[in-house]
Design a protein around this motif. Structure first.
Motif, PDB file in Angstrom:
ATOM      1  N   LEU A  47      -2.188  -1.933   8.422  1.00  0.00           N
ATOM      2  CA  LEU A  47      -2.388  -0.512   8.630  1.00  0.00           C
ATOM      3  C   LEU A  47      -3.883  -0.190   8.657  1.00  0.00           C
ATOM      4  O   LEU A  47      -4.644  -0.660   7.815  1.00  0.00           O
ATOM      5  CB  LEU A  47      -1.718   0.282   7.509  1.00  0.00           C
ATOM      6  N   VAL A  48      -4.265   0.637   9.624  1.00  0.00           N
ATOM      7  CA  VAL A  48      -5.652   1.080   9.733  1.00  0.00           C
ATOM      8  C   VAL A  48      -5.788   2.549   9.337  1.00  0.00           C
ATOM      9  O   VAL A  48      -6.759   2.942   8.687  1.00  0.00           O
ATOM     10  CB  VAL A  48      -6.175   0.869  11.171  1.00  0.00           C
ATOM     11  N   TYR A  59      -6.321   6.030   4.627  1.00  0.00           N
ATOM     12  CA  TYR A  59      -7.022   4.879   5.190  1.00  0.00           C
ATOM     13  C   TYR A  59      -7.144   3.795   4.126  1.00  0.00           C
ATOM     14  O   TYR A  59      -7.368   4.102   2.952  1.00  0.00           O
ATOM     15  CB  TYR A  59      -8.431   5.265   5.637  1.00  0.00           C
ATOM     16  N   PRO A  60      -7.083   2.545   4.522  1.00  0.00           N
ATOM     17  CA  PRO A  60      -7.403   1.487   3.564  1.00  0.00           C
ATOM     18  C   PRO A  60      -8.915   1.480   3.318  1.00  0.00           C
ATOM     19  O   PRO A  60      -9.698   1.999   4.115  1.00  0.00           O
ATOM     20  CB  PRO A  60      -6.946   0.219   4.277  1.00  0.00           C
ATOM     21  N   ASP A  61      -9.316   0.880   2.221  1.00  0.00           N
ATOM     22  CA  ASP A  61     -10.732   0.856   1.866  1.00  0.00           C
ATOM     23  C   ASP A  61     -11.600   0.201   2.941  1.00  0.00           C
ATOM     24  O   ASP A  61     -12.772   0.534   3.094  1.00  0.00           O
ATOM     25  CB  ASP A  61     -10.930   0.121   0.536  1.00  0.00           C
ATOM     26  N   GLY A  65     -14.143   6.071   5.596  1.00  0.00           N
ATOM     27  CA  GLY A  65     -15.506   6.552   5.840  1.00  0.00           C
ATOM     28  C   GLY A  65     -16.049   6.171   7.203  1.00  0.00           C
ATOM     29  O   GLY A  65     -17.082   6.701   7.632  1.00  0.00           O
ATOM     30  N   ARG A  66     -15.372   5.259   7.894  1.00  0.00           N
ATOM     31  CA  ARG A  66     -15.826   4.835   9.221  1.00  0.00           C
ATOM     32  C   ARG A  66     -14.850   5.240  10.324  1.00  0.00           C
ATOM     33  O   ARG A  66     -15.275   5.525  11.438  1.00  0.00           O
ATOM     34  CB  ARG A  66     -16.004   3.313   9.268  1.00  0.00           C
TER      35      ARG A  66
END
Length: 113
Positions: A47-48, A59-61, A65-66
């Motif tokens: 998963l993105v 969001y995954p870590d 933030g990106r």
């Protein structure tokens, strides 16, 4: 039945940006949650980003933030804005209707160092 078609992938240098689009053949308003996934060679699909309801996101870590996921129900399109790309982001990216068997065919993203 719904068809999902991704576009916007390509080759980009590290630090660059891409915006992926996922066009649906029908209304996406009825889908509560939609997501973006990716699969790199030799790795499992992961998963993105996921968007739920009117705008809840997760969001995954690794991409927090990106990457930014968004949806335009009027255009029946799901988006993924990817900034500050890294070589480890290289993968085939897929859109998906959560809780269904509907997947797109994928779009290749390659990030060079």
């Amino acid at each position: 039945q719904v068809q999902l078609v991704e576009s916007g992938g390509g080759l980009v240098q590290a630090g660059g940006s891409l915006r992926l689009s996922c066009a649906a053949s029908g209304s996406i308003f009825r889908f509560n949650a939609m997501g973006w996934y990716r699969q790199a060679p030799g790795k499992q699909r992961e998963l993105v980003a996921v968007i739920i309801g009117l705008g809840g996101t997760h969001y995954p870590d690794s991409v927090k933030g990106r990457f930014t996921i968004s949806r335009d129900n009027a255009k029946n399109t799901l988006y993924l804005q990817m900034n500050t790309l890294k070589p480890e982001d290289t993968a085939v990216y897929y859109c998906h209707v959560e809780g269904s068997g509907f997947w797109g065919q994928g779009t290749q993203v390659t990030v060079s160092s």
